[in-house]
Scaffold this motif. Sequence first.
Motif, mmCIF file in Angstrom:
data_model
loop_
_atom_site.group_PDB
_atom_site.id
_atom_site.type_symbol
_atom_site.label_atom_id
_atom_site.label_comp_id
_atom_site.label_asym_id
_atom_site.label_seq_id
_atom_site.Cartn_x
_atom_site.Cartn_y
_atom_site.Cartn_z
ATOM 1 N N ILE A 18 0.859 -1.187 0.000
ATOM 2 C CA ILE A 18 0.000 0.000 0.000
ATOM 3 C C ILE A 18 0.891 1.231 0.000
ATOM 4 C CG2 ILE A 18 -1.908 1.141 1.172
ATOM 5 C CD1 ILE A 18 -2.334 -1.608 2.607
ATOM 6 N N PHE A 19 0.884 1.936 -1.135
ATOM 7 C CA PHE A 19 1.752 3.092 -1.311
ATOM 8 C C PHE A 19 1.031 4.384 -0.942
ATOM 9 C CE2 PHE A 19 3.426 0.083 -4.487
ATOM 10 C CZ PHE A 19 4.785 0.148 -4.240
ATOM 11 N N GLY A 20 1.743 5.259 -0.266
ATOM 12 C CA GLY A 20 1.258 6.615 -0.039
ATOM 13 C C GLY A 20 2.372 7.574 -0.416
ATOM 14 N N PHE A 21 1.991 8.790 -0.836
ATOM 15 C CA PHE A 21 2.977 9.767 -1.275
ATOM 16 C C PHE A 21 2.879 10.972 -0.344
ATOM 17 C CE2 PHE A 21 4.128 13.314 -4.223
ATOM 18 C CZ PHE A 21 5.472 12.990 -4.333
ATOM 19 N N LEU A 26 7.888 8.294 -1.227
ATOM 20 C CA LEU A 26 6.944 7.210 -1.389
ATOM 21 C C LEU A 26 7.095 6.304 -0.167
ATOM 22 C CD1 LEU A 26 5.017 6.479 -3.720
ATOM 23 C CD2 LEU A 26 6.827 5.032 -4.631
ATOM 24 N N LYS A 27 5.972 6.029 0.498
ATOM 25 C CA LYS A 27 6.035 5.154 1.675
ATOM 26 C C LYS A 27 5.095 3.971 1.496
ATOM 27 C CE LYS A 27 7.578 8.525 5.025
ATOM 28 N NZ LYS A 27 7.589 8.830 6.470
ATOM 29 N N ILE A 28 5.321 2.914 2.262
ATOM 30 C CA ILE A 28 4.374 1.796 2.259
ATOM 31 C C ILE A 28 4.024 1.415 3.700
ATOM 32 C CG2 ILE A 28 5.159 0.850 0.051
ATOM 33 C CD1 ILE A 28 6.605 -1.344 1.562
ATOM 34 N N LEU A 164 2.710 3.674 -14.674
ATOM 35 C CA LEU A 164 2.705 5.144 -14.720
ATOM 36 C C LEU A 164 2.157 5.546 -16.072
ATOM 37 C CD1 LEU A 164 6.027 6.713 -13.392
ATOM 38 C CD2 LEU A 164 3.716 7.377 -12.798
ATOM 39 N N GLY A 165 1.221 6.442 -16.071
ATOM 40 C CA GLY A 165 0.721 6.890 -17.365
ATOM 41 C C GLY A 165 -0.507 6.129 -17.802
ATOM 42 N N THR A 166 -0.815 5.029 -17.130
ATOM 43 C CA THR A 166 -2.094 4.375 -17.461
ATOM 44 C C THR A 166 -2.921 4.202 -16.191
ATOM 45 O OG1 THR A 166 -1.061 2.181 -17.330
ATOM 46 C CG2 THR A 166 -1.250 3.157 -19.506
ATOM 47 N N LYS A 167 -2.599 3.174 -15.419
ATOM 48 C CA LYS A 167 -3.444 2.887 -14.256
ATOM 49 C C LYS A 167 -3.279 3.888 -13.126
ATOM 50 C CE LYS A 167 -3.616 -2.017 -15.171
ATOM 51 N NZ LYS A 167 -2.867 -3.242 -14.941
ATOM 52 N N MET A 180 1.341 21.162 -11.846
ATOM 53 C CA MET A 180 2.209 20.344 -12.697
ATOM 54 C C MET A 180 3.453 19.918 -11.922
ATOM 55 S SD MET A 180 2.240 18.997 -15.716
ATOM 56 C CE MET A 180 1.064 19.843 -16.789
ATOM 57 N N LYS A 181 3.905 20.797 -11.029
ATOM 58 C CA LYS A 181 5.084 20.488 -10.244
ATOM 59 C C LYS A 181 4.825 19.303 -9.290
ATOM 60 C CE LYS A 181 8.514 22.722 -7.286
ATOM 61 N NZ LYS A 181 8.817 23.938 -6.506
ATOM 62 N N GLU A 182 3.627 19.307 -8.686
ATOM 63 C CA GLU A 182 3.288 18.192 -7.786
ATOM 64 C C GLU A 182 3.194 16.877 -8.560
ATOM 65 O OE1 GLU A 182 0.678 20.269 -4.205
ATOM 66 O OE2 GLU A 182 -0.277 20.052 -6.171
ATOM 67 N N LEU A 183 2.622 16.948 -9.757
ATOM 68 C CA LEU A 183 2.509 15.743 -10.584
ATOM 69 C C LEU A 183 3.902 15.229 -10.967
ATOM 70 C CD1 LEU A 183 0.681 13.754 -12.102
ATOM 71 C CD2 LEU A 183 0.680 15.323 -14.043
ATOM 72 N N ARG A 184 4.763 16.186 -11.334
ATOM 73 C CA ARG A 184 6.124 15.786 -11.707
ATOM 74 C C ARG A 184 6.843 15.135 -10.530
ATOM 75 N NH1 ARG A 184 10.696 19.162 -11.849
ATOM 76 N NH2 ARG A 184 9.294 20.934 -11.738
ATOM 77 N N LYS A 185 6.614 15.682 -9.352
ATOM 78 C CA LYS A 185 7.257 15.135 -8.141
ATOM 79 C C LYS A 185 6.839 13.660 -7.916
ATOM 80 C CE LYS A 185 9.844 15.613 -4.587
ATOM 81 N NZ LYS A 185 11.253 15.902 -4.637
ATOM 82 N N VAL A 186 5.581 13.364 -8.168
ATOM 83 C CA VAL A 186 5.122 11.963 -8.051
ATOM 84 C C VAL A 186 5.900 11.074 -9.029
ATOM 85 C CG1 VAL A 186 3.197 10.364 -8.416
ATOM 86 C CG2 VAL A 186 2.793 12.519 -7.255
ATOM 87 N N TYR A 187 5.960 11.497 -10.275
ATOM 88 C CA TYR A 187 6.684 10.729 -11.280
ATOM 89 C C TYR A 187 8.152 10.554 -10.884
ATOM 90 C CZ TYR A 187 3.157 10.226 -14.947
ATOM 91 O OH TYR A 187 2.058 9.831 -15.677
ATOM 92 N N GLU A 188 8.757 11.652 -10.449
ATOM 93 C CA GLU A 188 10.174 11.586 -10.098
ATOM 94 C C GLU A 188 10.419 10.621 -8.947
ATOM 95 O OE1 GLU A 188 11.895 15.951 -11.472
ATOM 96 O OE2 GLU A 188 11.263 15.687 -9.390
ATOM 97 N N THR A 189 9.501 10.634 -7.983
ATOM 98 C CA THR A 189 9.688 9.773 -6.820
ATOM 99 C C THR A 189 9.519 8.308 -7.198
ATOM 100 O OG1 THR A 189 8.798 11.561 -5.486
ATOM 101 C CG2 THR A 189 8.989 9.417 -4.423
ATOM 102 N N ILE A 190 8.508 8.025 -7.995
ATOM 103 C CA ILE A 190 8.271 6.630 -8.390
ATOM 104 C C ILE A 190 9.387 6.126 -9.311
ATOM 105 C CG2 ILE A 190 6.727 5.118 -9.729
ATOM 106 C CD1 ILE A 190 4.391 6.659 -8.536
#
Lengths: 238, 238
Positions: A18-21, A26-28, A164-167, A180-190
């Motif tokens: 179970i992932f949380g950001f 990224l934590k589980i 990433l990018g689908t589900k 957009m910055k917050e979205l990018r941060k999610v991508y960068e972290t994952i």
Amino acid sequence: MLPSENKYLTNVSFDTVIFGFTGEELKILILEYQNSGLFALPGGYIRRDENLLDAAKKGVMKRTGLKKIQLEQFHTFGKLNRSDPESSKTIAKGLGYEMPNDHWVLDRFVTIGYYALIDYNQVRPTPNKFSDSINWYSINNLPPLMMDHEEIVQKALEAIRNDLGTKLFGTNLLPEKFTMKELRKVYETILNKKLRRTTFQRKMLSMDILTRHEKLYTGAANKAPYLYSFNKKKANKT
Amino acid sequence: MLPSENKYLTNVSFDTVIFGFTGEELKILILEYQNSGLFALPGGYIRRDENLLDAAKKGVMKRTGLKKIQLEQFHTFGKLNRSDPESSKTIAKGLGYEMPNDHWVLDRFVTIGYYALIDYNQVRPTPNKFSDSINWYSINNLPPLMMDHEEIVQKALEAIRNDLGTKLFGTNLLPEKFTMKELRKVYETILNKKLRRTTFQRKMLSMDILTRHEKLYTGAANKAPYLYSFNKKKANKT
């Protein structure tokens, strides 16, 4: 009481990552079993009268306090030596039970892995009667996990990178509206790497899955960034 | 003899969707059980002393005559009512056995789905002692399948569509050297739609996973197309 064999399917279980950001990391969620020092992914058995997916959902909802959850099945683990009867005995002992050597939970288990991406801030991890505690741990700083749970975490990370990018759209990793910055941060972290601001923005906008809203005024009006949300109708088609 | 409980894990099985490409059509292997009129995907149980993946591989290799096979796990099916004890009884009866009502194979099963993409021309489907025949069927013209096997096939098709461009390379769907047209035909068949020749070629070449070889001379020398092969080193990184 130890779980009774005639209520559950044997030789098959589920485990969840179970992932949380947090906005940064990224934590589980990791369980610690009472008086045993053993750390594990939240998991469980499947009642004979329920669907596999419902069993996994119920398990996660109980431990997170969430009323709704979206689970993605990512892999089933079936190596010969993945089960560890000694750990199960230790857990039972920590709870005050002596587990007989022929107990069904000491047998070999094939386990189905699910992941969930949830809103870190909306979750109140709830220990169950078997666990001492359930807590968020950074994926870069996990305690030693029992059995093959470390491998399960790594495979879940691979799965969310591929998804990433689908589900990932329509999940609860971000608040409903985000920059957009917050979205990018999610991508960068994952993805565990820096992404170029301009390339990322162009790519995201070209995917046609975002709806643009008003600007986020923070005082420094000149630089106010736009807020976006996922256009779920479009996102689900990808 | 009916399979004995103490050799196998209970409540868990595997099923396989084995795809072959004729050059024109995508086909899968379907078993027909003796004297029962029941059609099924090749599947089986997991011995207590073997890995899940090895059990599935062994099952597929036995039935295809292939010495080597690459399986991809795509989904595990665990709906409450997916098992069908009546079909299992019919199958046993067709083989000349009366199956007692409390036999373990009549219980509920969670099944792990694997797909394989194999060379249609190199395979000699081998019926086993339980089946009348094993044959290639076009995915557009399958016989009625038992249990939820139709759903398993559909999910496998989804999986290979998603995996196009990554896991598909290095499989045996095509001969080692192939023309761009043959490669496009594979994509078109799996995606079930026509693709533009020029766009497809540009996209494939930009992925940097193909090695170009000599031209395929057929007599009409002016139009001889290049032969390509997958650059497995590069393809595996995608």
